[in-house]
Design an enzyme around this catalytic site. Structure first.
Site, short mmCIF file in Angstrom:
data_model
loop_
_atom_site.label_atom_id
_atom_site.label_comp_id
_atom_site.label_asym_id
_atom_site.label_seq_id
_atom_site.Cartn_x
_atom_site.Cartn_y
_atom_site.Cartn_z
N LYS A 1 35.21 25.45 -19.52
CA LYS A 1 35.48 24.02 -19.55
C LYS A 1 36.06 23.59 -20.90
O LYS A 1 37.16 23.98 -21.25
CB LYS A 1 34.20 23.27 -19.19
CG LYS A 1 33.46 23.81 -17.96
CD LYS A 1 34.31 23.91 -16.71
CE LYS A 1 33.50 24.15 -15.44
NZ LYS A 1 32.80 25.42 -15.36
N ARG B 1 31.92 47.64 -23.78
CA ARG B 1 30.72 46.94 -23.30
C ARG B 1 29.71 46.69 -24.41
O ARG B 1 28.81 45.86 -24.26
CB ARG B 1 30.07 47.71 -22.14
CG ARG B 1 30.63 47.33 -20.79
CD ARG B 1 29.77 47.83 -19.64
NE ARG B 1 29.79 49.28 -19.53
CZ ARG B 1 28.72 50.07 -19.66
NH1 ARG B 1 27.54 49.55 -19.92
NH2 ARG B 1 28.84 51.37 -19.54
N TYR C 1 24.14 21.95 -12.84
CA TYR C 1 25.33 22.44 -12.16
C TYR C 1 24.90 23.10 -10.85
O TYR C 1 23.90 23.81 -10.79
CB TYR C 1 26.06 23.43 -13.07
CG TYR C 1 27.17 24.20 -12.41
CD1 TYR C 1 28.19 23.56 -11.73
CD2 TYR C 1 27.19 25.59 -12.47
CE1 TYR C 1 29.20 24.28 -11.11
CE2 TYR C 1 28.20 26.33 -11.88
CZ TYR C 1 29.20 25.66 -11.20
OH TYR C 1 30.21 26.37 -10.59
N ASP D 1 21.90 23.22 -21.29
CA ASP D 1 23.31 23.37 -20.96
C ASP D 1 24.08 22.26 -21.66
O ASP D 1 23.90 21.08 -21.36
CB ASP D 1 23.49 23.30 -19.45
CG ASP D 1 24.90 23.68 -19.01
OD1 ASP D 1 25.85 23.38 -19.75
OD2 ASP D 1 25.05 24.23 -17.90
#
Length: 421
Positions: A223, A79, A133, A198
Site C-alpha cells: 500500500k 532465503r 483487514y 497494523d
C-alpha cells in the site's frame, strides 16, 4: 579499478544523530552509498553467494539457527537475506522507531510468520479487535495455522487474556471503517503479551505504534510504503529478538521478498511523507464535502487524518462503483491514483456477514483511497458517480457501530471521526 565495498552490518545500520522523519525517509538504508561511490542503491538479484570457506559458512548458518541474527559478512543464500531487501528493512525500522524490521512477500505472509512465531512457543491463543483487514480476520477465524482467536472490544482485552495467549492484534485506523484505538491504553491492557498493531493506513508519517507500546508493527507494504501499485510486500517492524525469530520462520517457510520489490519499496519510502501529507489534505476536503452531501448517509474520517475515507450512501453503493471514471474501481489502496471499492463485496467478503455488520462494515459502506489527483477533479468524479442516488433528509449524528443496511431507511449524513472507545 573501482571496487564495490561490502555492505556489512555497520554500513547498513549506522547510528546517526536523531533525524527528522522526512530526512530518514530519504537517507535511511542508504547511508553507506556515498563512500562506495554510489548514488542509487544497487539491486542484488543473486540467489546464492560463493564462498571458499565451508567451515566458516557452517558456523554462520549455525549462528543463524540459534539466534536468527543476520549473518556477519557476505550473504549466504537468498532465503537467509538479501542486501537490497536489507536496505528497505533498515529504512522502515528507522521510520517506525524500532530496532529491526523483517520483510516478506506480502502482508499476509508477514502476519502468518508472526502467528507461527508465537505458536512455536505453545502460545496459540490470539486476542483481536474488529475490524481488521478481511484476510487477516479470515486467517484468525479459520484457524488455518492452528491458532484460536477471541474477538473482543478494546475494553475487554485484559479479561480475554489467557495463559496461552501469545498475541493481541489490532488495526488503527481500521480497515475499512477507519475506527481508531487508543494504542497506549490497548498496550497497557495487554500486559506482557505482545501487541501487534497494523499501521498500514496511518504509516509512520501519522503515527508510530511502537512509541505507544506496540511490540510489533505490521504493514502491508503493498500500500503506502510502495505507493505506486506495482509491488506486493509485507513487513514487521519490531525489536531485534523478535526479528530473529521472524527471519528463521521466513527462511523455513520461504516467504521472502524479491530484491526488485525491496528496491521499489526503498524508493517508495523516499517520497512517503510528501505523498501521505498531500493525499491527506485532499482526503480531508473530500470528506468535508461528502459530509454535506444529501446523497451520503455517513462519513468516517480519522482524527489523525490520512488519505482514506469511508462513507455510506443513501441508495445502492454499487451504482457509485459503476459510475466513477477518474477514480479507479479496484481493491487495494495507498497508490498515487485514487481507488474505490465496496468492502462487503471484495476486501471483507471472506468475513461472515454477521461479523462484518458487528464490526460496522455495512452493505452500503464504500472505501475510498485518495491519491494525488487534483481535489476538484476527484470531486467532479464523485459528484457524477453519486448522481443516481437518492437524497437523505438532512444532517444527524449516528452511532459508529450501527451501519444502515441497504434494505432499510438510511440515516441522514454525518461526518464524524471514526473512533472506537
Amino acid at each position: 579499478m573501482f571496487t564495490l565495498l561490502p555492505m556489512d552490518s555497520a554500513s547498513l545500520h549506522p547510528s546517526p544523530a536523531r533525524r527528522a522523519l522526512d530526512t530518514e525517509a530519504v537517507h535511511a538504508g542508504r547511508d553507506d552509498l556515498a563512500r562506495q561511490g554510489l548514488h542509487a542503491p544497487p539491486i542484488d538479484l543473486s540467489t546464492t553467494y560463493p564462498s571458499y570457506d565451508s567451515r566458516g559458512e557452517a558456523a554462520r548458518i549455525d549462528a543463524f539457527a540459534t539466534t536468527g541474527a543476520e549473518p556477519d559478512g557476505p550473504p549466504v543464500y537468498g532465503r537467509l537475506g538479501n542486501p537490497t531487501v536489507a536496505r528497505f528493512e533498515t529504512a522502515l525500522a528507522r521510520l517506525e522507531g524500532t530496532d529491526s524490521a523483517v520483510a516478506f512477500a506480502s502482508g499476509m505472509a508477514a502476519l502468518t510468520a508472526v502467528l507461527l512465531a508465537r505458536a512455536s512457543t505453545g502460545l496459540r491463543h490470539v486476542v483481536a479487535v474488529r475490524p481488521l483487514y478481511g484476510s487477516s480476520d479470515h486467517l484468525l477465524t479459520a484457524g488455518l495455522l492452528g491458532s484460536e482467536v477471541t474477538w473482543t472490544d478494546p475494553a475487554g482485552i485484559a479479561d480475554a487474556l489467557r495463559p496461552d495467549t501469545g498475541l493481541v492484534v489490532v488495526e488503527s485506523p481500521a480497515n475499512p471503517t477507519l475506527a481508531e484505538l487508543d494504542l497506549r491504553a490497548v498496550a497497557h491492557s495487554c500486559g506482557s503479551v505482545p501487541l501487534l498493531a497494523d499501521n498500514t493506513f496511518a504509516t509512520p508519517v501519522l503515527q508510530r505504534p511502537a512509541e505507544h507500546g506496540a511490540r510489533l508493527v505490521l504493514h502491508s507494504a503493498t500500500k503506502y510504503l510502495g505507493g505506486h501499485g506495482d509491488v506486493m510486500a509485507g513487513v514487521v517492524a519490531c525489536d531485534e529478538e523478535f526479528a530473529g525469530r521472524l527471519r528463521q520462520i521466513r527462511f523455513a517457510t520461504g516467504g521472502v521478498l524479491h530484491p526488485l520489490a525491496g528496491y521499489l519499496l526503498l524508493r517508495g519510502l523516499a517520497t512517503l511523507p510528501i505523498r501521505v501529507r498531500a493525499a491527506s489534505a485532499t482526503a480531508a476536503e473530500l470528506a468535508r464535502r461528502l459530509a454535506t452531501d444529501p446523497r451520503v448517509a455517513h462519513v468516517h474520517y480519522p482524527r489523525i487524518g490520512g488519505a482514506m475515507i469511508a462513507f455510506e450512501t443513501h441508495g445502492d453503493p454499487h451504482k457509485v462503483i459503476a459510475g466513477v471514471r477518474l477514480i479507479t474501481p479496484a481493491v487495494s489502496l495507498g497508490s498515487v491514483d485514487s481507488l474505490i471499492q465496496h468492502p462487503a463485496s471484495i476486501s471483507h467478503r471472506v468475513v461472515g456477514e454477521a461479523d462484518r455488520w458487528g464490526a460496522g462494515v455495512s452493505d452500503r459502506l464504500l472505501r475510498l483511497s485518495v491519491g494525488l489527483e487534483d481535489v476538484e477533479d476527484l470531486w467532479a468524479d464523485l459528484d457524477g458517480a453519486l448522481a443516481p442516488l437518492s437524497r437523505g433528509a438532512g444532517n444527524c449524528a449516528t452511532s459508529h457501530s450501527a451501519p444502515a443496511p441497504v434494505n432499510e431507511p438510511a440515516a441522514p449524513t454525518a461526518l464524524r471521526p471514526s473512533r472506537t472507545p
